[in-house]
Design a protein around this motif. Structure first.
Motif, PDB file in Angstrom:
ATOM      1  N   TYR A 127      38.213  12.000 -40.706  1.00  0.00           N
ATOM      2  CA  TYR A 127      37.565  13.416 -41.598  1.00  0.00           C
ATOM      3  C   TYR A 127      38.288  14.435 -41.179  1.00  0.00           C
ATOM      4  O   TYR A 127      37.826  15.819 -41.987  1.00  0.00           O
ATOM      5  CB  TYR A 127      36.010  13.037 -40.502  1.00  0.00           C
ATOM      6  CG  TYR A 127      34.904  12.422 -40.525  1.00  0.00           C
ATOM      7  CD1 TYR A 127      34.187  11.847 -41.631  1.00  0.00           C
ATOM      8  CD2 TYR A 127      35.473  11.113 -39.695  1.00  0.00           C
ATOM      9  CE1 TYR A 127      33.400  11.152 -42.415  1.00  0.00           C
ATOM     10  CE2 TYR A 127      34.400   9.777 -39.873  1.00  0.00           C
ATOM     11  CZ  TYR A 127      33.708  10.186 -41.120  1.00  0.00           C
ATOM     12  OH  TYR A 127      32.314   8.920 -41.288  1.00  0.00           O
ATOM     13  N   ILE A 128      39.628  14.148 -40.437  1.00  0.00           N
ATOM     14  CA  ILE A 128      39.881  15.692 -40.291  1.00  0.00           C
ATOM     15  C   ILE A 128      41.395  15.338 -41.465  1.00  0.00           C
ATOM     16  O   ILE A 128      41.537  16.563 -42.342  1.00  0.00           O
ATOM     17  CB  ILE A 128      40.523  15.431 -38.949  1.00  0.00           C
ATOM     18  CG1 ILE A 128      39.208  16.114 -38.363  1.00  0.00           C
ATOM     19  CG2 ILE A 128      41.325  17.252 -38.672  1.00  0.00           C
ATOM     20  CD1 ILE A 128      39.450  16.058 -36.707  1.00  0.00           C
ATOM     21  N   ASN A 129      42.151  14.747 -40.821  1.00  0.00           N
ATOM     22  CA  ASN A 129      42.761  14.376 -42.356  1.00  0.00           C
ATOM     23  C   ASN A 129      42.423  13.773 -43.933  1.00  0.00           C
ATOM     24  O   ASN A 129      43.835  14.019 -44.882  1.00  0.00           O
ATOM     25  CB  ASN A 129      43.899  13.499 -41.921  1.00  0.00           C
ATOM     26  CG  ASN A 129      44.722  14.106 -40.087  1.00  0.00           C
ATOM     27  OD1 ASN A 129      44.149  15.326 -40.036  1.00  0.00           O
ATOM     28  ND2 ASN A 129      44.959  12.783 -39.400  1.00  0.00           N
ATOM     29  N   CYS A 130      42.093  13.774 -43.441  1.00  0.00           N
ATOM     30  CA  CYS A 130      40.765  12.817 -45.537  1.00  0.00           C
ATOM     31  C   CYS A 130      41.693  11.708 -45.726  1.00  0.00           C
ATOM     32  O   CYS A 130      41.870  12.278 -46.887  1.00  0.00           O
ATOM     33  CB  CYS A 130      40.562  14.643 -46.473  1.00  0.00           C
ATOM     34  SG  CYS A 130      39.664  15.914 -45.913  1.00  0.00           S
ATOM     35  N   LYS A 131      41.788  10.460 -45.191  1.00  0.00           N
ATOM     36  CA  LYS A 131      42.459   9.976 -45.710  1.00  0.00           C
ATOM     37  C   LYS A 131      41.385   9.369 -46.085  1.00  0.00           C
ATOM     38  O   LYS A 131      40.299   8.806 -46.021  1.00  0.00           O
ATOM     39  CB  LYS A 131      43.097   8.692 -45.096  1.00  0.00           C
ATOM     40  CG  LYS A 131      44.261  10.476 -44.305  1.00  0.00           C
ATOM     41  CD  LYS A 131      45.693   9.462 -43.640  1.00  0.00           C
ATOM     42  CE  LYS A 131      46.825  10.048 -43.561  1.00  0.00           C
ATOM     43  NZ  LYS A 131      48.256   9.810 -43.295  1.00  0.00           N
ATOM     44  N   THR A 132      41.939   8.175 -46.744  1.00  0.00           N
ATOM     45  CA  THR A 132      40.881   7.135 -47.741  1.00  0.00           C
ATOM     46  C   THR A 132      40.954   5.622 -46.392  1.00  0.00           C
ATOM     47  O   THR A 132      41.841   5.128 -45.650  1.00  0.00           O
ATOM     48  CB  THR A 132      41.136   6.547 -48.871  1.00  0.00           C
ATOM     49  OG1 THR A 132      42.424   5.633 -48.782  1.00  0.00           O
ATOM     50  CG2 THR A 132      41.717   7.750 -49.914  1.00  0.00           C
ATOM     51  N   ASN A 168      38.387  -4.585 -40.502  1.00  0.00           N
ATOM     52  CA  ASN A 168      38.335  -4.172 -39.380  1.00  0.00           C
ATOM     53  C   ASN A 168      38.451  -2.665 -39.192  1.00  0.00           C
ATOM     54  O   ASN A 168      37.101  -2.359 -38.535  1.00  0.00           O
ATOM     55  CB  ASN A 168      39.808  -4.899 -38.374  1.00  0.00           C
ATOM     56  CG  ASN A 168      40.391  -6.205 -38.516  1.00  0.00           C
ATOM     57  OD1 ASN A 168      40.233  -6.754 -39.199  1.00  0.00           O
ATOM     58  ND2 ASN A 168      39.010  -7.626 -37.574  1.00  0.00           N
ATOM     59  N   ILE A 169      38.532  -1.944 -39.599  1.00  0.00           N
ATOM     60  CA  ILE A 169      38.703  -0.896 -40.349  1.00  0.00           C
ATOM     61  C   ILE A 169      37.246   0.337 -39.974  1.00  0.00           C
ATOM     62  O   ILE A 169      36.619   0.707 -39.453  1.00  0.00           O
ATOM     63  CB  ILE A 169      39.473   0.182 -40.994  1.00  0.00           C
ATOM     64  CG1 ILE A 169      40.386   0.299 -40.859  1.00  0.00           C
ATOM     65  CG2 ILE A 169      38.596   1.818 -40.994  1.00  0.00           C
ATOM     66  CD1 ILE A 169      41.253   0.195 -39.739  1.00  0.00           C
ATOM     67  N   TYR A 170      36.665  -1.147 -40.786  1.00  0.00           N
ATOM     68  CA  TYR A 170      34.865  -0.320 -41.058  1.00  0.00           C
ATOM     69  C   TYR A 170      34.183  -0.800 -39.859  1.00  0.00           C
ATOM     70  O   TYR A 170      33.254   0.116 -39.588  1.00  0.00           O
ATOM     71  CB  TYR A 170      34.331  -1.632 -42.296  1.00  0.00           C
ATOM     72  CG  TYR A 170      34.929  -1.296 -43.707  1.00  0.00           C
ATOM     73  CD1 TYR A 170      35.416   0.295 -44.320  1.00  0.00           C
ATOM     74  CD2 TYR A 170      35.341  -1.778 -44.482  1.00  0.00           C
ATOM     75  CE1 TYR A 170      35.568   0.257 -45.295  1.00  0.00           C
ATOM     76  CE2 TYR A 170      35.557  -1.851 -45.619  1.00  0.00           C
ATOM     77  CZ  TYR A 170      36.163  -0.359 -46.212  1.00  0.00           C
ATOM     78  OH  TYR A 170      36.906  -0.400 -47.431  1.00  0.00           O
ATOM     79  N   MET A 219      46.855   2.494 -38.862  1.00  0.00           N
ATOM     80  CA  MET A 219      46.634   2.507 -38.251  1.00  0.00           C
ATOM     81  C   MET A 219      47.448   0.263 -38.107  1.00  0.00           C
ATOM     82  O   MET A 219      46.513   0.161 -36.716  1.00  0.00           O
ATOM     83  CB  MET A 219      44.895   2.038 -37.270  1.00  0.00           C
ATOM     84  CG  MET A 219      45.343   3.501 -38.029  1.00  0.00           C
ATOM     85  SD  MET A 219      43.119   3.817 -37.441  1.00  0.00           S
ATOM     86  CE  MET A 219      42.905   3.585 -35.530  1.00  0.00           C
ATOM     87  N   HIS A 220      47.847  -0.411 -38.966  1.00  0.00           N
ATOM     88  CA  HIS A 220      48.236  -1.435 -38.800  1.00  0.00           C
ATOM     89  C   HIS A 220      46.949  -2.631 -38.595  1.00  0.00           C
ATOM     90  O   HIS A 220      46.593  -3.521 -38.130  1.00  0.00           O
ATOM     91  CB  HIS A 220      49.205  -1.793 -37.910  1.00  0.00           C
ATOM     92  CG  HIS A 220      50.440  -0.981 -37.951  1.00  0.00           C
ATOM     93  ND1 HIS A 220      51.220  -1.102 -39.170  1.00  0.00           N
ATOM     94  CD2 HIS A 220      50.833   0.716 -37.359  1.00  0.00           C
ATOM     95  CE1 HIS A 220      51.836   0.496 -38.974  1.00  0.00           C
ATOM     96  NE2 HIS A 220      51.655   0.860 -37.793  1.00  0.00           N
ATOM     97  N   ALA A 235      41.948   8.064 -33.385  1.00  0.00           N
ATOM     98  CA  ALA A 235      42.603   8.477 -34.656  1.00  0.00           C
ATOM     99  C   ALA A 235      42.278   7.911 -35.717  1.00  0.00           C
ATOM    100  O   ALA A 235      41.979   8.687 -36.657  1.00  0.00           O
ATOM    101  CB  ALA A 235      43.309   7.124 -34.026  1.00  0.00           C
ATOM    102  N   LEU A 236      40.485   6.916 -35.859  1.00  0.00           N
ATOM    103  CA  LEU A 236      40.612   6.369 -36.538  1.00  0.00           C
ATOM    104  C   LEU A 236      39.747   7.295 -37.153  1.00  0.00           C
ATOM    105  O   LEU A 236      39.700   7.902 -38.608  1.00  0.00           O
ATOM    106  CB  LEU A 236      39.760   5.426 -36.426  1.00  0.00           C
ATOM    107  CG  LEU A 236      38.582   5.009 -37.947  1.00  0.00           C
ATOM    108  CD1 LEU A 236      38.332   3.988 -37.880  1.00  0.00           C
ATOM    109  CD2 LEU A 236      37.114   5.536 -38.064  1.00  0.00           C
ATOM    110  N   LEU A 237      38.370   8.085 -36.576  1.00  0.00           N
ATOM    111  CA  LEU A 237      37.756   9.116 -37.061  1.00  0.00           C
ATOM    112  C   LEU A 237      38.967  10.682 -37.210  1.00  0.00           C
ATOM    113  O   LEU A 237      38.084  11.861 -38.170  1.00  0.00           O
ATOM    114  CB  LEU A 237      36.833   9.622 -35.791  1.00  0.00           C
ATOM    115  CG  LEU A 237      35.827   8.376 -35.586  1.00  0.00           C
ATOM    116  CD1 LEU A 237      34.353   8.919 -34.806  1.00  0.00           C
ATOM    117  CD2 LEU A 237      34.747   8.488 -36.876  1.00  0.00           C
TER     118      LEU A 237
END
Length: 143
Positions: free
Chosen positions: A102-107, A121-123, A115-116, A96-98
């Motif tokens: 990289y596909i949806n180009c979200k910040t 934690n995302i990093y 992802m709540h 989901a994160l990747l």
């Protein structure tokens, strides 16, 4: 394959997306120019030139449209390869994160919200996902 190499490969998709957005902006400007017209004041002589005709402006718009079509095809093919690579991961959070990045180009902020998770934690999750993806591509020519 190293983490750096995997990340660079994934970032190419984000760069293609950025290029496509820029081309769309430039096409919009070309269309605005082609559709705009200015009237001559009084009895001023108008010099005719093939460089500034509306035909030339519409040709520029058409050229941008062609470049956009090619870039969209390239991006679609690249995103398909990215999906195939990312979907090899067992961890759904990593996938989901990747995909979001990289596909949806979200910040990072958008990803954390979607992802709540807290941003820090995302990093960490991102680093772990890249590490696992790197290990899964070591002996394969997937990129």
């Amino acid at each position: 394959m190293t983490v750096k190499t995997v990340k660079e490969w994934l970032n190419k998709g984000r760069k293609l997306d950025t290029e496509l957005k820029q081309l769309r902006e430039e096409r919009k400007i070309a269309l605005d120019l082609a559709c705009s017209c200015t009237a001559a004041c009084d009895n001023e002589k108008i010099q005719s030139s093939t460089k500034n005709t509306s035909d030339g402006k519409f040709a520029a718009y058409t050229e941008y449209s062609s470049m956009i079509d090619k870039k969209e095809f390239e991006l679609l093919a690249y995103k398909s390869r990215m999906h195939n690579l990312i979907n090899q991961l067992d961890n759904p959070s990593y996938r989901a994160l990747l995909s979001l990045r990289y596909i949806n180009c979200k910040t990072w902020e958008q990803i954390a919200e979607d992802m709540h998770y807290m941003i820090r934690n995302i990093y960490v999750l991102h680093g772990n996902a890249l590490e696992q993806l790197s290990r899964s591509t070591e002996d394969k020519d997937l990129l």
